[in-house]
Design an enzyme around this catalytic site. Structure first.
Site, PDB file in Angstrom:
ATOM      1  N   HIS A  25      -1.404   6.371   8.070  1.00  0.00           N
ATOM      2  CA  HIS A  25      -0.568   7.395   7.412  1.00  0.00           C
ATOM      3  C   HIS A  25      -1.349   8.692   7.189  1.00  0.00           C
ATOM      4  O   HIS A  25      -0.757   9.779   7.188  1.00  0.00           O
ATOM      5  CB  HIS A  25      -0.072   6.883   6.056  1.00  0.00           C
ATOM      6  CG  HIS A  25       1.108   5.956   6.139  1.00  0.00           C
ATOM      7  ND1 HIS A  25       2.318   6.338   6.673  1.00  0.00           N
ATOM      8  CD2 HIS A  25       1.264   4.671   5.737  1.00  0.00           C
ATOM      9  CE1 HIS A  25       3.171   5.320   6.591  1.00  0.00           C
ATOM     10  NE2 HIS A  25       2.553   4.288   6.033  1.00  0.00           N
ATOM     11  N   GLN A  46       3.000   9.826   2.159  1.00  0.00           N
ATOM     12  CA  GLN A  46       4.298   9.169   1.949  1.00  0.00           C
ATOM     13  C   GLN A  46       5.000   9.659   0.693  1.00  0.00           C
ATOM     14  O   GLN A  46       6.195   9.410   0.517  1.00  0.00           O
ATOM     15  CB  GLN A  46       4.123   7.651   1.849  1.00  0.00           C
ATOM     16  CG  GLN A  46       3.729   7.001   3.160  1.00  0.00           C
ATOM     17  CD  GLN A  46       3.662   5.498   2.980  1.00  0.00           C
ATOM     18  OE1 GLN A  46       2.640   4.975   2.578  1.00  0.00           O
ATOM     19  NE2 GLN A  46       4.758   4.802   3.250  1.00  0.00           N
ATOM     20  N   HIS A  56      -2.882   0.092   8.595  1.00  0.00           N
ATOM     21  CA  HIS A  56      -1.549   0.669   8.408  1.00  0.00           C
ATOM     22  C   HIS A  56      -1.609   1.853   7.433  1.00  0.00           C
ATOM     23  O   HIS A  56      -1.050   2.921   7.713  1.00  0.00           O
ATOM     24  CB  HIS A  56      -0.581  -0.412   7.891  1.00  0.00           C
ATOM     25  CG  HIS A  56       0.792   0.085   7.605  1.00  0.00           C
ATOM     26  ND1 HIS A  56       1.897  -0.291   8.336  1.00  0.00           N
ATOM     27  CD2 HIS A  56       1.250   0.967   6.663  1.00  0.00           C
ATOM     28  CE1 HIS A  56       2.965   0.338   7.857  1.00  0.00           C
ATOM     29  NE2 HIS A  56       2.604   1.102   6.835  1.00  0.00           N
ATOM     30  N   GLU A  57      -2.300   1.660   6.303  1.00  0.00           N
ATOM     31  CA  GLU A  57      -2.346   2.740   5.296  1.00  0.00           C
ATOM     32  C   GLU A  57      -3.153   3.934   5.799  1.00  0.00           C
ATOM     33  O   GLU A  57      -2.758   5.089   5.584  1.00  0.00           O
ATOM     34  CB  GLU A  57      -2.906   2.223   3.971  1.00  0.00           C
ATOM     35  CG  GLU A  57      -2.038   1.179   3.283  1.00  0.00           C
ATOM     36  CD  GLU A  57      -0.568   1.542   3.224  1.00  0.00           C
ATOM     37  OE1 GLU A  57      -0.238   2.723   3.000  1.00  0.00           O
ATOM     38  OE2 GLU A  57       0.265   0.637   3.420  1.00  0.00           O
ATOM     39  N   CYS A  89       7.303  -0.803   6.520  1.00  0.00           N
ATOM     40  CA  CYS A  89       6.747   0.384   5.852  1.00  0.00           C
ATOM     41  C   CYS A  89       7.790   0.948   4.906  1.00  0.00           C
ATOM     42  O   CYS A  89       8.976   0.998   5.252  1.00  0.00           O
ATOM     43  CB  CYS A  89       6.380   1.430   6.913  1.00  0.00           C
ATOM     44  SG  CYS A  89       5.701   2.956   6.233  1.00  0.00           S
ATOM     45  N   LEU A  90       7.350   1.389   3.729  1.00  0.00           N
ATOM     46  CA  LEU A  90       8.288   1.972   2.765  1.00  0.00           C
ATOM     47  C   LEU A  90       8.921   3.262   3.288  1.00  0.00           C
ATOM     48  O   LEU A  90       9.954   3.685   2.791  1.00  0.00           O
ATOM     49  CB  LEU A  90       7.572   2.241   1.436  1.00  0.00           C
ATOM     50  CG  LEU A  90       7.097   1.003   0.669  1.00  0.00           C
ATOM     51  CD1 LEU A  90       6.237   1.413  -0.520  1.00  0.00           C
ATOM     52  CD2 LEU A  90       8.275   0.147   0.219  1.00  0.00           C
ATOM     53  N   GLY A 148       0.848  -1.182   0.000  1.00  0.00           N
ATOM     54  CA  GLY A 148       0.000   0.000   0.000  1.00  0.00           C
ATOM     55  C   GLY A 148       0.880   1.227   0.000  1.00  0.00           C
ATOM     56  O   GLY A 148       2.099   1.130   0.209  1.00  0.00           O
TER      57      GLY A 148
HETATM   58 NI    NI Z   1       3.555   2.488   5.616  1.00  0.00          NI
END
Ligand code: NI
Length: 191
Positions: A148, A54, A144-145, A102-103, A49
């Site tokens: 953000h 981000q 999680h998404e 996480c990215l 995701g």
């Molecule tokens: Ni993330």
């Protein structure tokens, strides 16, 4: 399409609550192009995701897709989903423990408790309503998404900081056990 730069932990954009998107703005070509770029950037980075903050855009938009993901080989697949102004509501008291990465948080994973069953209300990329129930590992990805969009990262939700590990040490010491737990979660919740 354009690959977007992914903000890393420490960048203030990741800590700002993102602003809602109105329908006119969503339907404009610029915003539709941005959504295409967000999807392409998620694919390029092999993310499950990606949320607009981000990629340095403070908008309540995130994209989710799991298709035999190499970063998370145990995750059940999720079709490409675009969530605009999502609202998540737990529909039971049940929780499970996820092992997240996480990215925006390079080379770190940790154990995070998540609601196991959620109602998701949002718009899709065309402003059409989404109203669905998600469960299990998939519910963890949604939480999680959507975190953000509120300026939260999984590291905030790790209850025991001793569970933090690099991706290499996860694979060496924790992945086999976690895969067993994932099998049990998928058996219970269907995803
Ligand atoms: Ni993330």
């Amino acid at each position: 399409m354009t690959l977007l730069k992914i903000a890393q932990i420490g960048h203030p954009i990741l800590r700002q609550p993102a602003r809602p998107v109105d329908r006119d703005e969503l339907l404009r070509a610029e915003c539709q192009r941005f959504i295409d770029d967000l999807i392409e950037t998620m694919h390029d980075a092999a993310g499950a995701g990606l949320a607009a903050p981000q990629v340095h855009r403070s908008l309540r938009i995130c994209v989710i897709e799991v298709k035999d993901n190499p970063r998370y080989p145990y995750k059940p697949n999720i079709p490409l989903t675009i969530l605009v102004n999502p609202v998540l509501a737990p529909i039971s008291e049940e929780r499970f423990v996820n092992f997240e990465g996480c990215l925006s948080v390079p080379d770190l994973r940790g154990r995070v408790p998540r609601h196991a069953e959620l109602r998701v209300r949002a718009w899709d990329r065309h402003g059409e309503p989404i109203d669905q129930i998600v469960r299990g590992i998939t519910a963890g990805t949604y939480q999680h998404e959507c975190d953000h969009l509120d300026g939260a990262l999984f590291v905030d939700r790790v209850e025991d900081p001793r569970t933090f590990c690099t991706w290499k040490e996860f694979a060496r010491h924790h992945e086999a056990t976690f895969r067993e737990q994932v099998r049990a979660i998928v058996a219970r919740y269907g995803s």
